[in-house]
Design a protein around this motif. Structure first.
Motif, PDB file in Angstrom:
ATOM      1  N   PRO A   1      -4.394 -42.003 107.274  1.00  0.00           N
ATOM      2  CA  PRO A   1      -5.004 -43.271 107.712  1.00  0.00           C
ATOM      3  C   PRO A   1      -6.306 -43.560 106.967  1.00  0.00           C
ATOM      4  N   GLY A   2      -6.933 -44.701 107.326  1.00  0.00           N
ATOM      5  CA  GLY A   2      -8.237 -45.066 106.774  1.00  0.00           C
ATOM      6  C   GLY A   2      -8.186 -46.289 105.883  1.00  0.00           C
ATOM      7  N   HIS A   3      -8.958 -47.319 106.236  1.00  0.00           N
ATOM      8  CA  HIS A   3      -8.910 -48.556 105.456  1.00  0.00           C
ATOM      9  C   HIS A   3     -10.284 -49.187 105.216  1.00  0.00           C
ATOM     10  N   GLU A   4     -11.330 -48.658 105.830  1.00  0.00           N
ATOM     11  CA  GLU A   4     -12.689 -49.147 105.585  1.00  0.00           C
ATOM     12  C   GLU A   4     -13.372 -48.138 104.660  1.00  0.00           C
ATOM     13  N   LEU A   5     -13.496 -48.465 103.403  1.00  0.00           N
ATOM     14  CA  LEU A   5     -13.931 -47.440 102.464  1.00  0.00           C
ATOM     15  C   LEU A   5     -14.918 -47.955 101.435  1.00  0.00           C
ATOM     16  N   ALA A   6     -15.675 -47.019 100.916  1.00  0.00           N
ATOM     17  CA  ALA A   6     -16.583 -47.288  99.807  1.00  0.00           C
ATOM     18  C   ALA A   6     -16.700 -46.013  98.989  1.00  0.00           C
ATOM     19  N   GLY A   7     -16.885 -46.174  97.685  1.00  0.00           N
ATOM     20  CA  GLY A   7     -16.992 -44.996  96.831  1.00  0.00           C
ATOM     21  C   GLY A   7     -17.137 -45.370  95.376  1.00  0.00           C
ATOM     22  N   THR A   8     -16.741 -44.452  94.519  1.00  0.00           N
ATOM     23  CA  THR A   8     -16.926 -44.611  93.082  1.00  0.00           C
ATOM     24  C   THR A   8     -15.591 -44.500  92.365  1.00  0.00           C
ATOM     25  N   VAL A   9     -15.313 -45.427  91.464  1.00  0.00           N
ATOM     26  CA  VAL A   9     -14.088 -45.375  90.671  1.00  0.00           C
ATOM     27  C   VAL A   9     -14.120 -44.138  89.774  1.00  0.00           C
ATOM     28  N   VAL A  10     -13.022 -43.379  89.789  1.00  0.00           N
ATOM     29  CA  VAL A  10     -12.930 -42.194  88.923  1.00  0.00           C
ATOM     30  C   VAL A  10     -11.813 -42.330  87.887  1.00  0.00           C
ATOM     31  N   ALA A  11     -10.882 -43.263  88.107  1.00  0.00           N
ATOM     32  CA  ALA A  11      -9.802 -43.483  87.140  1.00  0.00           C
ATOM     33  C   ALA A  11      -9.292 -44.909  87.297  1.00  0.00           C
ATOM     34  N   ALA A  12      -8.910 -45.529  86.178  1.00  0.00           N
ATOM     35  CA  ALA A  12      -8.417 -46.907  86.190  1.00  0.00           C
ATOM     36  C   ALA A  12      -7.154 -47.022  85.359  1.00  0.00           C
ATOM     37  N   GLY A  13      -6.195 -47.847  85.828  1.00  0.00           N
ATOM     38  CA  GLY A  13      -4.957 -48.094  85.090  1.00  0.00           C
ATOM     39  C   GLY A  13      -5.215 -48.917  83.836  1.00  0.00           C
ATOM     40  N   ARG A  14      -4.229 -48.907  82.943  1.00  0.00           N
ATOM     41  CA  ARG A  14      -4.402 -49.538  81.630  1.00  0.00           C
ATOM     42  C   ARG A  14      -4.569 -51.051  81.702  1.00  0.00           C
ATOM     43  N   GLN A  15      -4.110 -51.687  82.789  1.00  0.00           N
ATOM     44  CA  GLN A  15      -4.225 -53.142  82.905  1.00  0.00           C
ATOM     45  C   GLN A  15      -5.529 -53.602  83.560  1.00  0.00           C
ATOM     46  N   VAL A  16      -6.326 -52.675  84.059  1.00  0.00           N
ATOM     47  CA  VAL A  16      -7.577 -53.032  84.743  1.00  0.00           C
ATOM     48  C   VAL A  16      -8.617 -53.445  83.715  1.00  0.00           C
ATOM     49  N   ARG A  17      -9.244 -54.598  83.934  1.00  0.00           N
ATOM     50  CA  ARG A  17     -10.204 -55.150  82.975  1.00  0.00           C
ATOM     51  C   ARG A  17     -11.648 -55.103  83.471  1.00  0.00           C
ATOM     52  N   ASN A  18     -11.857 -55.198  84.779  1.00  0.00           N
ATOM     53  CA  ASN A  18     -13.208 -55.419  85.297  1.00  0.00           C
ATOM     54  C   ASN A  18     -13.897 -54.188  85.870  1.00  0.00           C
TER      55      ASN A  18
END
Length: 346
Positions: free
Chosen positions: A58-75
């Motif tokens: 479970p869990g849907h209220e979250l905050a944190g730091t991006v550690v990996a991004a897919g190849r289509q992610v631009r921002n």
């Protein structure tokens, strides 16, 4: 990674080591720094959400730091400090094209349709549509507390409820949603009446801006009491709890052409609540739901937080470790405590 897992609805969740998530082509993986404990998670654990497939995190209220991004992610890239609405939109359907991401036809919901944030890491799809940058001056616990209750209340009061200065607003239920709504309605210049069963929560409601309170456990007729305080009824009223009684009272305590917004989930045995439809017709009452808020709409709310008009940090109650989350999740059915609980230690 370490995560809270349950394999059967209603049975005690456990801490387990499970495989780390990987990002989808248009998604990211976030290292969770904080995650809110929400009654919606309790509903999911109880089996009230048909999207959940077992075993589940479970869990849907979250905050944190991006550690990996897919190849289509631009921002977004590794190191970005982010939060996300609990309704993650696809960005391509009719509703998304109209700007209504909160009711996306193909929505992705961490903690419901996918594994959520009661874990060290969580994967979020459609990152460019859904991620929200966290200001450097905002701590992760505050950012996580926005994700469901605060943003849902913001949209409920501002967009769906269309509250204006000087109006009377009744808020039924002073949990995380209700207290958020009280603070927001007060910031919008409204006069707020808070209704709850406990004096402790009502005292906190006063501190957050309520000009009047009603203890429903001690008041024989809540609707009459609201109408007396507001000199005829609330212009806008909200059921922030999700119960047949609070929903009915919220509609009934409106003045003519008043606006009811349903925010508290009506699930399980409460899914088919009674509505005073004769009054809805005769008084031309308006009934709306409010289901989260679009990522692009966070800007106005963030500006009000930045200037101090909104203080979501004041709503944070107890903080927990991930090891304490299973017990805290199961206890949410009892409506105990005040404020928003947040897991901050993993």
């Amino acid at each position: 990674m370490k995560a809270v897992v349950f394999e059967k609805f209603g049975e005690t969740p456990v801490i387990r080591t499970v495989p780390d998530p990987v990002p989808s082509p248009d998604g990211v993986v976030i290292k969770v720094a904080a995650t809110g404990l929400c009654r919606s998670d309790w509903h999911g654990w109880m089996g009230h959400d048909p999207d959940i497939r077992l075993p589940h995190v479970p869990g849907h209220e979250l905050a944190g730091t991006v550690v990996a991004a897919g190849r289509q992610v631009r921002n977004w890239k590794a190191g970005s400090r982010v939060t996300v609405p609990f309704v993650a939109a696809c960005g391509h359907c009719f509703e998304c094209a109209s700007g209504n991401h909160q009711v996306c036809e193909h929505q992705f919901q961490p903690g419901f349709s996918a594994w959520g944030s009661y874990a060290e890491y969580v994967a979020i799809d459609h990152a460019d549509t859904n991620l929200v940058s966290i200001p450097e001056e905002m701590d992760f616990a505050t950012a996580a507390s926005l994700g469901c209750r605060f943003v849902t209340s913001f949209r409920a009061v501002v967009d769906q409820g269309r509250v204006t200065p000087g109006e009377w607003v009744a808020v039924h239920g002073c949990g995380g949603v209700g207290l958020s709504a009280i603070m927001i309605a007060n910031a919008m210049g409204a006069n707020v009446v808070a209704i709850d069963l406990t004096n402790e929560k009502l005292e906190l409601a006063k501190k957050l801006g309520a000009v009047a309170t009603i203890n429903a456990a001690e008041t024989p007729n809540v609707v009459k009491a609201v109408k007396q305080i507001t000199n005829g009824g609330a212009h806008m009223s909200m059921d922030a709890l999700g119960h047949p009684t609070t929903s009915y009272n919220s509609i009934s305590n409106l003045r003519r052409r008043g606006r009811h917004v349903q925010v508290g989930l009506m699930l399980g045995d409460h899914a088919k609540a009674a509505i005073p439809m004769a009054k809805v017709i005769a008084h031309e009452l308006e009934i709306r739901g409010s289901h989260g808020m679009q990522a692009f709409r966070y800007g106005a709310m963030m500006e009000m937080i930045k200037t101090g008009k909104l203080r979501p940090d004041l709503l944070i109650g107890k903080t927990y470790s991930l090891d304490e989350a299973p017990a805290a999740l199961m206890a949410m059915g009892n409506f105990e405590g005040t404020g928003i609980g947040v897991v901050t230690r993993f």
